[in-house]
Design a protein around this motif. Structure first.
Motif, short mmCIF file in Angstrom:
data_model
loop_
_atom_site.label_atom_id
_atom_site.label_comp_id
_atom_site.label_asym_id
_atom_site.label_seq_id
_atom_site.Cartn_x
_atom_site.Cartn_y
_atom_site.Cartn_z
N GLU A 188 -35.36 -54.63 -55.31
CA GLU A 188 -36.42 -54.97 -54.66
C GLU A 188 -36.09 -54.90 -52.94
O GLU A 188 -35.22 -54.93 -52.45
N SER A 190 -37.48 -55.86 -49.28
CA SER A 190 -37.90 -56.98 -48.55
C SER A 190 -38.03 -56.68 -47.09
O SER A 190 -37.06 -56.05 -46.49
N SER A 191 -38.96 -57.20 -46.49
CA SER A 191 -39.33 -56.95 -45.09
C SER A 191 -38.46 -58.02 -44.05
O SER A 191 -38.25 -57.80 -43.08
N ASP A 205 -43.16 -61.36 -48.11
CA ASP A 205 -41.72 -60.45 -47.76
C ASP A 205 -41.62 -59.14 -48.53
O ASP A 205 -40.88 -58.10 -48.38
N ARG A 207 -42.09 -55.87 -50.44
CA ARG A 207 -42.45 -54.62 -50.16
C ARG A 207 -42.74 -53.60 -51.35
O ARG A 207 -43.21 -52.72 -50.93
N GLY A 208 -41.91 -53.79 -52.41
CA GLY A 208 -41.97 -52.84 -53.31
C GLY A 208 -40.40 -52.73 -54.05
O GLY A 208 -39.71 -53.78 -54.03
N ARG A 242 -45.10 -49.62 -54.76
CA ARG A 242 -45.17 -49.91 -53.44
C ARG A 242 -46.50 -51.00 -53.29
O ARG A 242 -47.49 -50.83 -53.84
N SER A 244 -48.65 -54.07 -50.80
CA SER A 244 -49.55 -54.08 -49.53
C SER A 244 -49.98 -55.36 -49.50
O SER A 244 -50.01 -56.10 -50.48
N ASP A 245 -50.49 -55.77 -48.26
CA ASP A 245 -51.22 -56.87 -47.99
C ASP A 245 -52.33 -57.18 -49.18
O ASP A 245 -53.31 -56.34 -49.19
N GLU A 268 -50.12 -50.90 -53.70
CA GLU A 268 -50.73 -49.72 -53.06
C GLU A 268 -50.51 -48.45 -54.14
O GLU A 268 -51.32 -47.96 -54.04
N VAL A 283 -36.97 -47.71 -44.82
CA VAL A 283 -36.75 -49.22 -44.54
C VAL A 283 -36.73 -49.20 -43.16
O VAL A 283 -35.55 -48.86 -42.50
N GLY A 286 -35.13 -54.21 -43.03
CA GLY A 286 -35.27 -55.07 -44.13
C GLY A 286 -34.13 -55.10 -45.05
O GLY A 286 -32.99 -54.66 -44.45
#
Length: 341
Positions: A188, A190-191, A205, A207-208, A242, A244-245, A268, A283, A286
């Motif tokens: 995974e 993470s941001s 957190d 992101r994909g 991927r 997204s919000d 996404e 990245v 992250g």
């Protein structure tokens, strides 16, 4: 004499997700009982295998040896102890080198991953006693012991009992050199810019990443992927996602991201991957995680992920017991002992 290895991770099932989520507590008393049950299960076959047990500082191995049935010759594996994941990897490597016929692992995805990195082709019975439990089975220890005995003694051929599970390899070129990471079920992104308590806790957190299996009944990124496209444990390749919000995404799913944590996740893109097919993620700042735990801190780099077909040979417990029954391996031909007055 046929031998089975037993690995019990004292740290499995005891991380911060017991405080922040709904993960169950699996204390070392419970693990001692499970280990004891595994050894009892070995007696289901006419000639039970011997067992070697990974040592630990929590008394799991000592208890299993001391309480082992008379029919089972149990001993403690002689390896140095660090009290870290290195103990699990070292034990798995020794079991592979010493030619044990099967290994029973008590832990979660992280423990099973550590075993997978060193165990080679030895069949693995993975019993869930950890936090992230996508790969290990929630099976009674006694039943796990029966399955291990059937495979170890050859009563059920490995081809009928096991399936090869994939692994995910992550590679990133950084200013300090190449960084690598292996995951079993999911790698995974993470941001978060730091490892911290390691556990992936905040859905925002994520992101994909890439998963080697996917089902809506899984936990974490595998559950997100499984809500869209299922991947069986023995299917080739995996899935890249991927995220997204969710407020801005054209596609969203509800998934269990951690024990006690459900969330709406925005997708996404989602892409099916073949074996060894690489996918790259930029990245800026992250962390790359493995099976629900943050591991690699990265900045301004690209990480390459791919699913490879050289994971562990996992024992299908239900299929093994059914095959054992069909083969008559659980029937006794010797007379039962009688009690004299």
């Amino acid at each position: 004499m046929t031998r089975v290895g037993l690995i019990g991770n004292p740290a499995a099932g005891r991380d911060i997700r017991r405080l922040t989520g709904g993960a169950s507590v699996v204390d070392n008393y419970a693990k001692r009982r499970v280990a004891e049950c595994v050894l009892a299960g070995l007696t289901a076959v006419t000639e039970p295998p011997n067992v070697q047990i990974m040592p630990d500082r929590a008394g799991i191995a000592d208890h299993a040896r001391d309480e082992s049935p008379d029919e089972v010759d149990a001993s403690i594996l002689e390896i140095p102890l660090e009290g870290t994941a290195a103990d699990t990897r070292r034990a798995a490597a020794r079991f592979r080198e010493d030619g044990v016929a099967a290994v029973v692992v008590l832990g979660g995805d992280g423990t099973t991953r550590d075993v997978a990195c060193e165990i080679g082709d030895v069949p693995v019975v993975a019993v869930s006693t950890g936090t992230n439990n996508v790969v290990p089975s929630a099976v009674d220890g006694t039943v796990a012991g029966v399955a291990a005995a059937l495979v170890a003694t050859g009563a059920v051929p490995e081809a009928d009992a096991t399936a090869r599970h994939g692994m995910i390899e992550a590679r990133a070129e950084t200013a300090t050199g190449e960084r690598r990471l292996s995951a079993l079920a999911a790698a995974e992104l993470s941001s978060r810019s730091f490892v911290g308590t390691r556990a992936l806790l905040d859905p925002g957190d994520l992101r994909g990443g890439v998963v080697s299996r996917a089902h809506p009944g899984d936990v974490g990124l595998a559950a997100v992927a499984g809500a869209v496209e299922a991947v069986a444990p023995d299917d080739p390749g995996g899935v890249a996602l991927r995220l997204s919000d969710p407020a801005e995404a054209s596609r969203t799913v509800r998934a269990v991201l951690a024990p006690g944590v459900t969330a709406t996740v925005g997708i996404e893109s989602i892409e099916r991957l073949e074996w060894d097919e690489a996918v790259r993620f930029d990245v800026p700042d992250g962390v790359v995680g493995a099976d629900g735990e943050r591991e690699l801190e990265l900045t301004d780099t690209t990480v390459e992920l791919r699913v490879v077909p050289d994971g562990p040979r996992l024992v299908d417990v239900d299929a093994t017991l059914a095959a054992g029954a069909d083969a008559g391996a659980l029937e006794r031909t010797d007379p039962l002992p009688t009690t004299e007055d």
